[in-house]
Design a protein around this motif. Structure first.
Motif: not given
Length: 138
Positions: A6-24
């Protein structure tokens, strides 16, 4: 493994990865989060009792008062902040919370992250380049 970009707009820069925690459910800073544990403490919240510490937090946005900045700043100081944040609705609350957390944060993705990402998916947020890579858990 299926990978989605996906592509989007940066609010805070940087790069990180990990397991997602999703809430609606939107997240309340003041009274909705225990900053010492990163746990959602709002009783009726979908993630009540779960911690976003070291996760990529995917959520619709912020709700409540201006407590967001203080609570999320505290999560950074004690080491319970999310690794990154992806959200749909930009407000001053969520923007300031993202900034004080220092975690890469993005919004305005080309697809709704709440429809694409599931809890447990592996997510890489490269906010500097506006790219989110999702590796589906199944």
């Amino acid at each position: 493994m299926k990978k989605i970009v996906l592509h989007g707009r940066k609010i805070v820069g940087g790069c990180a990865e990990g397991e997602a925690l999703v809430t609606h459910d939107s997240i309340s800073g003041w009274g909705g989060v225990n900053p010492m544990t990163g746990k959602i403490v709002e009783v009726r919240h979908e993630l009540s009792g779960q911690s976003f510490a070291d996760k990529v937090l995917v959520f619709p946005g912020a709700k409540g008062s201006s407590g967001w900045s203080g609570i999320f700043h505290s999560t950074r100081l004690v080491g319970t902040a999310p690794k990154a944040m992806l959200f749909n609705t930009m407000t001053t609350k969520v923007a300031l919370g993202a900034v004080v957390t220092h975690a890469p944060a993005m919004t305005d993705l080309d697809e709704d992250p709440l429809k694409i990402i599931e809890t447990g998916d592996w997510v890489k947020v490269d906010a500097d380049n506006g790219i989110v890579e999702i590796t589906k858990k199944s």
